[in-house]
Design a protein around this motif. Sequence first.
Motif, PDB file in Angstrom:
ATOM      1  N   ASN A 201      50.981  34.748 112.460  1.00  0.00           N
ATOM      2  CA  ASN A 201      50.011  33.833 113.042  1.00  0.00           C
ATOM      3  C   ASN A 201      49.369  34.510 114.216  1.00  0.00           C
ATOM      4  O   ASN A 201      50.051  35.234 114.931  1.00  0.00           O
ATOM      5  N   ASP A 205      41.994  31.596 117.755  1.00  0.00           N
ATOM      6  CA  ASP A 205      41.047  31.649 116.639  1.00  0.00           C
ATOM      7  C   ASP A 205      40.191  32.896 116.755  1.00  0.00           C
ATOM      8  O   ASP A 205      39.835  33.321 117.844  1.00  0.00           O
ATOM      9  N   LYS A 210      34.325  35.294 105.018  1.00  0.00           N
ATOM     10  CA  LYS A 210      34.659  35.737 103.652  1.00  0.00           C
ATOM     11  C   LYS A 210      34.390  37.213 103.455  1.00  0.00           C
ATOM     12  O   LYS A 210      34.942  37.848 102.573  1.00  0.00           O
ATOM     13  N   ASN A 230      49.154  37.407 103.812  1.00  0.00           N
ATOM     14  CA  ASN A 230      49.285  35.994 103.432  1.00  0.00           C
ATOM     15  C   ASN A 230      48.487  35.099 104.372  1.00  0.00           C
ATOM     16  O   ASN A 230      47.987  34.057 103.968  1.00  0.00           O
ATOM     17  N   TRP A 231      48.366  35.526 105.615  1.00  0.00           N
ATOM     18  CA  TRP A 231      47.544  34.803 106.592  1.00  0.00           C
ATOM     19  C   TRP A 231      46.059  35.083 106.340  1.00  0.00           C
ATOM     20  O   TRP A 231      45.218  34.185 106.385  1.00  0.00           O
ATOM     21  N   ILE A 233      44.431  35.733 103.615  1.00  0.00           N
ATOM     22  CA  ILE A 233      43.784  35.188 102.408  1.00  0.00           C
ATOM     23  C   ILE A 233      43.146  33.816 102.642  1.00  0.00           C
ATOM     24  O   ILE A 233      42.368  33.357 101.828  1.00  0.00           O
ATOM     25  N   GLN A 234      43.447  33.188 103.771  1.00  0.00           N
ATOM     26  CA  GLN A 234      42.729  31.939 104.090  1.00  0.00           C
ATOM     27  C   GLN A 234      41.246  32.225 104.369  1.00  0.00           C
ATOM     28  O   GLN A 234      40.412  31.333 104.293  1.00  0.00           O
ATOM     29  N   TYR A 235      40.936  33.484 104.725  1.00  0.00           N
ATOM     30  CA  TYR A 235      39.552  33.847 105.037  1.00  0.00           C
ATOM     31  C   TYR A 235      38.857  34.579 103.899  1.00  0.00           C
ATOM     32  O   TYR A 235      37.677  34.380 103.646  1.00  0.00           O
ATOM     33  N   ASP A 237      39.082  37.469 100.242  1.00  0.00           N
ATOM     34  CA  ASP A 237      39.793  38.109  99.120  1.00  0.00           C
ATOM     35  C   ASP A 237      39.797  39.618  99.264  1.00  0.00           C
ATOM     36  O   ASP A 237      40.237  40.328  98.365  1.00  0.00           O
TER      37      ASP A 237
END
Length: 274
Positions: A201, A205, A210, A230-231, A233-235, A237
């Motif tokens: 984390n 912010d 993308k 893993n963190w 991939i929220q933003y 690919d």
Amino acid sequence: MTEYRLGVIGDPIDHSLSPQIHNLFAEQTNLKIDYQPYRVLSENLNSFVKDFFESGGDGLNVTLPHKIQCSQIATSTSPIVDLIGAANTLKSTKKSKDIFAESTDGNGLIQDLQEKSKIGSANILILGAGGSALSIIPSIADCLPKNILLDNRSQEKIQPLIERFNNLTINNSIIDNIDHFEDDIDIVINATSAGFSGAFNWYRDLNLSKKTFFYDLSYTKDNSKTPFLNWAIQYSDNYSDGFGMLINQAALSYELWTGIMPGTTINKSDLIND
Ligand code: ATR
């Protein structure tokens, strides 16, 4: 045929993939090597390195926690080692008693990263301000990105890191306060140890999108993602872990020792996982 006596020193060392990687290089380039992992305690490091080279050793890779000490043991150093004060490669020739220290980490990163993303004229955000961040900044700067931005959980560590590069012209383009940075961030590099135990984390912010490419200096030995990815991939690919950097820094060490640059197309599955 000459046999190169090589190895990797660290503590711990069991996890190291370097012996497998260098044996693949040797097969591929038709050279004979004897590459061994050595667990060396800090208090024995000086005598180990001296004995290794005096007894005919050709080269050593250096991993944690010995990178700084090895840069000091060496009798000659490359410009990048002088700058960052750490080395991941030692070389000696049988003719000379010289122990030469090099760092291939930064250029190993660049070789891998530039296959995956455009570095020149990019805004590159580095997370972390420890030894890992320090070791990659000069090589990134050489690629002339638009800006290098630094962020670290402990803000007070950012400025001293920048001051190490005072004599470099790149200093002008290192931005230590990203609060008011409004341009797109093209590449984020994780140079922290955050996520080593548990999820990654970031403490605040970040202005990511993308289109941002995420690169983790850490890697997994299988197809699973690192906590940082893993963190990420929220933003986006677009991401990579640091396995390619591992292969490329090894290849640059191999080239330094043997004069031959091996191919670096190696997959995780080419290495035997425990
Ligand atoms: P290395 O040589 O691998 O860079 P280091 O010098 O100990 O190791 O630096 C570790 C880096 O990871 C530091 O930037 C550290 O941030 P702090 O300076 O604030 O300690 C960062 N780090 C470690 N754990 C973290 C976490 N949970 N969140 C954010 N940053 C973390």
